[in-house]
Write an enzyme that holds these catalytic residues in place. Structure first.
Site, PDB file in Angstrom:
ATOM      1  N   ASP A   1      -4.279  -4.955  10.535  1.00 13.03           N
ATOM      2  CA  ASP A   1      -3.395  -4.591  11.651  1.00 13.03           C
ATOM      3  C   ASP A   1      -3.666  -5.369  12.952  1.00 13.03           C
ATOM      4  OD1 ASP A   1      -2.422  -2.727   9.877  1.00 13.03           O
ATOM      5  OD2 ASP A   1      -3.523  -1.049  10.742  1.00 13.03           O
TER       6      ASP A   1
ATOM      7  N   GLY B   1     -11.395  -0.544  10.605  1.00 17.39           N
ATOM      8  CA  GLY B   1     -10.417  -0.595  11.686  1.00 17.39           C
ATOM      9  C   GLY B   1     -10.664   0.504  12.718  1.00 17.39           C
TER      10      GLY B   1
ATOM     11  N   GLY C   1       1.383  -2.350   9.053  1.00 19.78           N
ATOM     12  CA  GLY C   1       0.960  -2.647  10.417  1.00 19.78           C
ATOM     13  C   GLY C   1       0.880  -1.376  11.239  1.00 19.78           C
ATOM     14  N   ARG C   2       1.108  -0.286  10.589  1.00 23.52           N
ATOM     15  CA  ARG C   2       1.019   1.056  11.186  1.00 23.52           C
ATOM     16  C   ARG C   2       1.727   1.152  12.525  1.00 23.52           C
ATOM     17  NH1 ARG C   2      -3.189   4.674   9.269  1.00 23.52           N
ATOM     18  NH2 ARG C   2      -4.704   3.027   9.204  1.00 23.52           N
TER      19      ARG C   2
HETATM   20  O1  F6P Z   1      -4.818   0.046   8.563  1.00 23.98           O
HETATM   21  C1  F6P Z   1      -4.477  -0.760   7.507  1.00 23.98           C
HETATM   22  C2  F6P Z   1      -3.249  -0.239   6.791  1.00 23.98           C
HETATM   23  O2  F6P Z   1      -2.942  -1.138   5.739  1.00 23.98           O
HETATM   24  C3  F6P Z   1      -2.032  -0.004   7.678  1.00 23.98           C
HETATM   25  O3  F6P Z   1      -1.318  -1.186   7.961  1.00 23.98           O
HETATM   26  C4  F6P Z   1      -1.259   0.991   6.860  1.00 23.98           C
HETATM   27  O4  F6P Z   1      -0.445   1.800   7.672  1.00 23.98           O
HETATM   28  C5  F6P Z   1      -2.333   1.824   6.236  1.00 23.98           C
HETATM   29  O5  F6P Z   1      -3.506   1.031   6.224  1.00 23.98           O
HETATM   30  C6  F6P Z   1      -2.025   2.291   4.847  1.00 23.98           C
HETATM   31  O6  F6P Z   1      -3.056   3.109   4.430  1.00 23.98           O
HETATM   32  P1  F6P Z   1      -3.275   3.592   2.921  1.00 23.98           P
HETATM   33  O7  F6P Z   1      -3.722   2.422   2.122  1.00 23.98           O
HETATM   34  O8  F6P Z   1      -4.321   4.643   3.010  1.00 23.98           O
HETATM   35  O9  F6P Z   1      -1.960   4.086   2.441  1.00 23.98           O
END
Ligand code: F6P
Length: 324
Positions: A127, A101, A170-171
């Site tokens: 995302d 991403g 979805g950050r």
């Molecule tokens: O970028 C993909 C994502 O799934 C986002 O939607 C989310 O905020 C983030 O990664 C979560 O990251 P991690 O798995 O490191 O907690």
């Protein structure tokens, strides 16, 4: 020719289809493929394997990434990046295919501008927040997984006449929550781009209830607030409207990111992998495989890292209008 391939940052369904396609297309063109384990970390820690046609058998239908992934903080430091470039040179890697991403594309851009290693990107994020492309690999699966989960929540929400906050991933880009809300016919969507007061949220819920709606579903983007925080603020206001209002929460979290990819993601991953190797054969350094006007085509990585995707507020209004 020798290429490296890695998956970096949050995994997304369809990454395996992309790896399979890269490996088989490359080998067909007499290109040797090295797979780095756990993304950029694999370069720094000398964790890699040579991939052949058989190494990628039986993975097209699997979620996650068989090469594994990581968010490698050392790569943010120039001294470690220099070590990585040296290691890639020692291994004789001419090109690196990075699947990931925005964070991974930032790393790709650093490699592109700081080293002699050539880079091609493949999108891989649920995302769909990479600028310059209409689609990113994994989005369709995540959207469908969340839709299925909310359909189930709605059954129980209706039975008890409850109000549900469903927190989704979805950050900081609201498209995934918005599309989930559309697909599930939810009453409200809360995205980081357009914040409203908790009082307004409560008012909207009360209005829906007064119109005779049995249940109310609010799709909450994790980037807006956590469901727990929102519940704490919202519950007392709702109770002041009607003490019988019952507010419940569900956090979908990583459930949304796993699972077998949809047919669309398998196909998009496959075509992205094939295109990535084609770009290498055409010596197109610094591009990623994007989707524009529904056509797979190369887009500059620089464009993606220097711009931000936006959503239109009008779509939120449309969603609420349809939830009457
Ligand atoms: O970028 C993909 C994502 O799934 C986002 O939607 C989310 O905020 C983030 O990664 C979560 O990251 P991690 O798995 O490191 O907690």
């Amino acid at each position: 020719m020798k290429i490296g391939i890695l998956t970096s940052g949050g995994d997304s369904p369809g990454m395996n289809a992309a790896i399979r396609s890269v490996v088989r297309t490359a080998i067909d063109n007499n290109i040797q493929v090295i797979g780095f384990i756990k993304g950029l970390k694999g370069i720094l820690d000398d964790q890699f394997i040579e991939l052949n046609d058989r190494s990628v058998s039986g993975i097209i239908e699997k979620g996650g990434t068989f090469l594994q992934s990581s968010r490698e903080p050392r790569f943010l430091q120039k001294e470690y990046r220099q070590i990585a470039y040296q290691k890639l040179n020692e291994l004789g890697i001419d090109w690196l295919i990075i699947i990931g991403g925005n964070g991974s594309f930032n790393a790709a851009y650093k490699i592109l501008t700081e080293s002699n290693i050539k880079v091609v990107g493949i999108t891989g994020t649920i995302d769909n927040d990479i600028y310059g492309t209409e689609y990113t690999l994994g989005y369709d699966t995540a959207l469908n997984t969340a839709t299925e989960a909310i359909d189930k929540i709605r059954d129980t929400a209706y039975s008890f006449g409850r109000i549900f906050i469903v927190e989704v991933m979805g950050r900081d880009y609201g498209l995934l929550p918005l599309d989930i809300a559309f697909a599930t016919g939810s009453e409200l969507v809360l995205v980081p781009e357009f914040k409203i007061s908790t009082k307004t949220i409560a008012q909207k819920i009360h209005e829906y209830k007064q119109k005779g709606k049995k249940h109310v579903i609010i799709v909450l983007s994790e980037g807006y607030a956590s469901a727990y925080e929102l519940e704490k603020e919202l519950n007392p206001i709702l109770k002041s409207y009607n003490p019988e209002y019952e507010l419940k929460i569900a956090v979908l979290g990583h459930i949304q990111r796993g699972g077998s990819p949809t047919a669309y993601d398998r196909i998009f991953g496959t075509l992205s992998g094939q295109k990535a190797v084609e770009l290498i054969l055409e010596n197109k350094n610094g591009y990623f495989v994007g989707l524009k006007h529904n056509q797979i085509q190369p887009v500059e990585i620089e464009l993606a890292v220097k711009n931000k995707k936006k959503i239109e507020h009008k779509l939120i209004t449309v969603l609420e209008e349809l939830a009457v």
